[in-house]
Scaffold this active site. Structure first.
Site, PDB file in Angstrom:
ATOM      1  N   GLU A   1      26.615 -35.318 -17.813  1.00 47.86           N
ATOM      2  CA  GLU A   1      27.599 -35.975 -18.605  1.00 47.86           C
ATOM      3  C   GLU A   1      27.465 -35.857 -20.270  1.00 47.86           C
ATOM      4  O   GLU A   1      26.476 -36.220 -20.738  1.00 47.86           O
ATOM      5  CB  GLU A   1      27.771 -37.392 -18.330  1.00 47.86           C
ATOM      6  CG  GLU A   1      28.257 -37.759 -17.142  1.00 47.86           C
ATOM      7  CD  GLU A   1      28.879 -39.337 -17.106  1.00 47.86           C
ATOM      8  OE1 GLU A   1      29.780 -39.719 -16.422  1.00 47.86           O
ATOM      9  OE2 GLU A   1      28.168 -40.000 -17.908  1.00 47.86           O
ATOM     10  N   CYS A   2      28.368 -35.070 -20.914  1.00 49.06           N
ATOM     11  CA  CYS A   2      28.146 -34.830 -22.247  1.00 49.06           C
ATOM     12  C   CYS A   2      26.999 -34.208 -22.667  1.00 49.06           C
ATOM     13  O   CYS A   2      26.579 -33.007 -22.521  1.00 49.06           O
ATOM     14  CB  CYS A   2      28.581 -36.132 -23.246  1.00 49.06           C
ATOM     15  SG  CYS A   2      29.176 -35.561 -24.910  1.00 49.06           S
ATOM     16  N   GLY A   3      25.988 -34.888 -23.389  1.00 51.97           N
ATOM     17  CA  GLY A   3      24.750 -34.529 -23.867  1.00 51.97           C
ATOM     18  C   GLY A   3      23.830 -34.027 -22.616  1.00 51.97           C
ATOM     19  O   GLY A   3      23.215 -32.829 -22.744  1.00 51.97           O
TER      20      GLY A   3
ATOM     21  N   THR B   1      30.384 -32.308 -17.084  1.00 50.43           N
ATOM     22  CA  THR B   1      31.497 -32.853 -17.678  1.00 50.43           C
ATOM     23  C   THR B   1      31.063 -32.981 -19.046  1.00 50.43           C
ATOM     24  O   THR B   1      30.125 -33.574 -19.581  1.00 50.43           O
ATOM     25  CB  THR B   1      32.324 -33.914 -16.948  1.00 50.43           C
ATOM     26  OG1 THR B   1      31.293 -35.040 -17.054  1.00 50.43           O
ATOM     27  CG2 THR B   1      32.491 -33.752 -15.733  1.00 50.43           C
TER      28      THR B   1
END
Length: 436
Positions: free
Chosen positions: A327-329, A427
């Site tokens: 997720e993200c990072g 994501t």
């Protein structure tokens, strides 16, 4: 029964977090059990709440969660003496289109739970007008009840007197006033979840804040204004499926963010969670059946992550046979490269073709509604996932097949669709809940 309040303001940056932490610690120092919540998707404040109260704080979000989920989450305050929900942005600020049970506004939570609102008002550059603002907020929505106000950054005794008189004339209680010259604030830096080595520093700062606020705010009057609240049994809990039975979770200063309610929901469903540190060059637990890389601040540690060959090769070996999700990072680290703010390109794990850069910062912020085009750990194709995106990276390349069709809260299509390749998925949004 607990005494329940919402701490809000007309806008961001007025002092909501400071007052919430101070009240929580001051009442805890009096021997009361205090439970905090955060309205909205912010993931930093709950960590501060936990540091102030000694109890885990969770997010409640009217855009992403239904009433049953919110009722389930706040029921953790059943054994508390005081319950505080810290708002986000201004009291009525949310998105334009209604979500599951509201627009994400703090006022939604206040009305839904029947908790009165303590407003933090900054009267800088004004006097009686501050009372007009408070009165407007009080009267804007019938179902939201105002308990009173705390003034912050008051310039002088004369300034305080002018504002107090106007508020009293408007029928609004003033619980206290914090002088501008002694302004207190939390350090503005990358924190994510409060790291263990920072707890002493944060604890001392919260103690100082509590002492300062106790000198200028009538804590007993604030407590008397609270609603007497007893949680009602929730018809249903969180609609969050664990990504696997045994989850290897990356957890360190580079991977510090995952919503607390997510971990609790996974454990409640019977999943086991083992943690590992990519920064310490550790690899996922070999007995795990899925690996999850949460968000955090990989851009601050990109060089070290790139140099940690054991972590990178171990994660690639894990992904040969089992799902890995970021997720993200975490998504960025699953990619091919990450360019830091100085323009230096760092090789990442290469499980996905994603290339990201912080050399030209651009903020991406807002709710996201994703319909999965392919499975990801814990969720099947066609699932509608609600989450929140907040990062400053830009996409240089995103060549893999999209994981989902993603829209913002207004229905506009987003370029940040996530990616999938083999057993790897990722994501940019942080998952909050799945639509039922």
């Amino acid at each position: 029964m607990a005494a329940a309040l919402v701490i809000s303001a007309p806008a961001s940056g007025v002092g909501k977090t400071t007052l919430t932490l101070a009240l929580a610690r001051a009442w805890r120092n009096r021997g009361l059990n205090v439970q905090c919540f955060k309205s909205g998707p912010d993931y930093i404040d709950p960590a501060f709440h936990a540091a102030a109260t000694g109890r885990a704080s969770v997010n409640v979000d009217s855009w992403a969660m239904d009433r049953g989920a919110i009722a389930h989450l706040v029921s953790r305050g059943a054994d508390a003496d005081v319950v505080l929900a810290e708002g986000s942005m201004g009291l009525f600020d949310g998105v334009a289109a209604r979500g599951v049970s509201g627009t994400g506004a703090t006022a939604d939570i206040a009305e839904m739970l029947g908790w009165p609102v303590v407003l933090v008002i900054d009267p800088s550059g004004q006097a009686q007008t501050a009372a007009a603002i408070a009165a407007g907020l009080r009267d804007y929505r019938a179902g939201v009840r105002l308990a009173g106000v705390v003034l912050n950054r008051v310039a002088s005794p004369r300034h305080e007197d002018l504002v107090r008189r106007a508020l009293v004339d408007a029928g609004i209680a003033v619980f206290g006033a914090l002088p501008r010259h002694a302004e207190i604030s939390l350090p503005k830096r990358h924190l994510g979840l409060v790291q263990a080595e920072e707890r002493a520093e944060i604890g001392q700062l919260i103690d100082e804040t509590a002492r300062f606020v106790a000198e200028h705010v009538d804590l007993d009057a604030v407590l008397r204004s609270a609603a007497r609240w007893l949680p009602q049994p929730a018809a249903n809990g969180l609609n969050v499926a664990p990504p696997g039975q045994r989850i290897a979770l990356a957890r360190d200063a580079a991977f510090s963010f995952v919503y607390p309610h997510m971990l609790e929901a996974w454990r409640a469903a019977g999943a086991e969670i083992s943690t590992f540190s990519p920064l310490a060059d550790e690899t996922p637990d070999a007995s795990a059946d899925v690996c999850w890389l949460p968000g955090g601040y990989p851009e601050l540690h990109a060089g070290k992550l790139a140099a940690n060959a054991r972590f990178r090769s171990g994660l690639r070996a894990f992904a040969e046979t089992r799902p890995v999700h970021g997720e993200c990072g975490g998504y960025m680290v699953l990619g091919t490269s990450l360019t830091d703010a100085d323009g230096l390109r760092h090789e990442m794990t290469g499980l996905l073709g994603l290339e990201t850069s912080f050399a030209k910062r651009r903020m991406h912020l807002g709710y996201r509604l994703a319909e999965l085009a392919a499975p990801m750990p814990g969720h099947q194709p066609g699932a509608r996932l609600r989450g929140h995106e907040f990062h400053y990276s830009t996409i240089v390349a995103q060549p893999d097949a999209p994981l989902a069709v993603v829209h913002d809260a207004t229905g506009a299509a987003m370029a940040e669709t996530g990616s999938r390749r083999g057993h790897a998925t990722g994501t940019f949004f942080h998952l909050i809940a799945e639509d039922r």
